[in-house]
Design a protein around this motif. Structure first.
Motif, short mmCIF file in Angstrom:
data_model
loop_
_atom_site.label_atom_id
_atom_site.label_comp_id
_atom_site.label_asym_id
_atom_site.label_seq_id
_atom_site.Cartn_x
_atom_site.Cartn_y
_atom_site.Cartn_z
N ILE A 12 0.73 -1.10 -0.14
CA ILE A 12 -0.01 -0.12 0.00
C ILE A 12 0.80 1.29 -0.03
O ILE A 12 0.61 2.16 -0.64
N THR A 13 1.96 1.31 0.82
CA THR A 13 2.90 2.22 0.96
C THR A 13 3.41 2.64 -0.49
O THR A 13 3.82 3.55 -0.93
N GLU A 14 3.89 1.58 -1.14
CA GLU A 14 4.58 1.44 -2.38
C GLU A 14 3.66 2.10 -3.47
O GLU A 14 4.15 2.88 -4.41
N VAL A 15 2.51 1.92 -3.45
CA VAL A 15 1.49 2.23 -4.31
C VAL A 15 1.18 3.72 -4.13
O VAL A 15 1.36 4.61 -5.08
N LEU A 16 1.13 4.14 -3.09
CA LEU A 16 1.05 5.57 -2.67
C LEU A 16 2.14 6.18 -2.90
O LEU A 16 1.99 7.55 -3.58
N ARG A 17 3.14 5.93 -2.72
CA ARG A 17 4.55 6.45 -3.28
C ARG A 17 4.71 6.80 -4.65
O ARG A 17 5.08 7.82 -5.19
N ALA A 18 3.87 5.66 -5.32
CA ALA A 18 4.40 5.84 -6.89
C ALA A 18 3.26 6.63 -7.46
O ALA A 18 3.70 7.60 -8.24
N GLN A 54 -8.73 5.91 -15.77
CA GLN A 54 -8.17 5.01 -16.93
C GLN A 54 -6.85 5.33 -17.50
O GLN A 54 -6.15 4.57 -17.74
N ASP A 55 -6.47 6.77 -17.68
CA ASP A 55 -5.32 6.99 -18.61
C ASP A 55 -4.10 6.73 -17.63
O ASP A 55 -2.92 6.65 -18.20
N ASP A 56 -4.33 6.64 -16.27
CA ASP A 56 -3.42 6.54 -15.57
C ASP A 56 -3.10 4.93 -15.23
O ASP A 56 -1.90 4.72 -14.69
N LEU A 57 -3.77 4.10 -15.49
CA LEU A 57 -3.68 2.73 -15.24
C LEU A 57 -2.21 2.31 -15.95
O LEU A 57 -1.53 1.53 -15.06
N PRO A 58 -1.94 2.40 -17.10
CA PRO A 58 -0.60 2.09 -17.54
C PRO A 58 0.39 2.58 -17.13
O PRO A 58 1.60 2.16 -16.98
N VAL A 59 0.18 4.13 -16.91
CA VAL A 59 1.38 4.88 -16.10
C VAL A 59 1.87 4.34 -15.03
O VAL A 59 2.99 3.98 -14.50
N SER A 61 0.95 1.23 -13.48
CA SER A 61 1.44 -0.12 -13.64
C SER A 61 2.94 -0.01 -14.34
O SER A 61 3.94 -0.99 -13.76
N GLY A 62 3.34 0.67 -15.06
CA GLY A 62 4.65 0.76 -15.74
C GLY A 62 5.58 0.95 -14.54
O GLY A 62 6.55 0.38 -14.64
N ARG A 67 9.68 -1.00 -10.75
CA ARG A 67 10.20 -1.49 -9.20
C ARG A 67 9.98 -2.89 -8.82
O ARG A 67 9.74 -3.02 -7.70
N VAL A 68 10.11 -3.74 -9.69
CA VAL A 68 10.28 -5.34 -9.52
C VAL A 68 8.86 -5.81 -9.30
O VAL A 68 8.59 -6.89 -8.99
N TRP A 69 7.68 -5.12 -9.32
CA TRP A 69 6.47 -5.85 -9.63
C TRP A 69 6.40 -6.64 -10.78
O TRP A 69 6.86 -6.24 -11.86
N LEU A 70 5.72 -7.57 -10.99
CA LEU A 70 5.38 -8.53 -12.02
C LEU A 70 3.81 -8.35 -12.28
O LEU A 70 2.87 -8.64 -11.71
N ILE A 71 3.72 -8.20 -13.62
CA ILE A 71 2.04 -8.19 -14.27
C ILE A 71 1.66 -9.62 -14.34
O ILE A 71 2.23 -10.65 -15.04
N SER A 72 0.63 -9.99 -13.64
CA SER A 72 0.05 -11.27 -13.49
C SER A 72 -1.11 -11.49 -14.64
O SER A 72 -0.76 -12.33 -15.47
N ARG A 73 -1.71 -10.58 -14.83
CA ARG A 73 -2.71 -10.66 -15.81
C ARG A 73 -3.49 -9.17 -16.14
O ARG A 73 -3.52 -8.33 -15.20
N THR A 74 -4.32 -9.13 -17.13
CA THR A 74 -4.98 -7.98 -17.40
C THR A 74 -6.08 -8.38 -17.90
O THR A 74 -6.18 -9.48 -18.46
#
Length: 102
Positions: A12-18, A54-59, A61-62, A67-74
């Motif tokens: 949660i902290t990582e997402v907020l920082r991103a 919506q426009d921020d989702l790929p930003v 996620s990228g 930062r070492v997260w892996l996309i599992s599925r879209t």
């Protein structure tokens, strides 16, 4: 506090920082949102759910992938992205601007 809870709080902290780095809005949702509202962890959570424009989702996620997260599925033509990292999973769901005005 158990290991999964610690990992999810770190996520949660990582997402907020991103989001802060990118200058975008994110909203915690689901069970974790309720726990923050109540001020206590009420149960174990399978994942951490978020809303993002919506426009921020790929930003975002990228950035998380960098930062070492892996996309599992879209799903649903990238209406949501599930990422794994820090021993937990994140589900990012886009919020359509057509139905919500910024």
């Amino acid at each position: 506090m158990d290991e999964l809870v610690q990992a999810q709080l770190s996520a949660i902290t990582e997402v907020l920082r991103a989001a802060n780095t990118l200058g975008i809005e994110v909203w915690l949702r689901g069970g974790w949102a309720m726990d923050f509202y109540l001020g206590q962890v009420t149960r174990n959570h399978e994942d951490v759910d978020w809303f993002v424009w919506q426009d921020d989702l790929p930003v975002i996620s990228g950035l998380l992938v960098s930062r070492v997260w892996l996309i599992s599925r879209t799903t649903h033509a990238t209406s949501s992205v599930t990422l794994f990292g820090m021993r937990s999973s994140l589900a990012l769901h886009h919020w359509l601007e057509a139905i919500a005005v910024r």
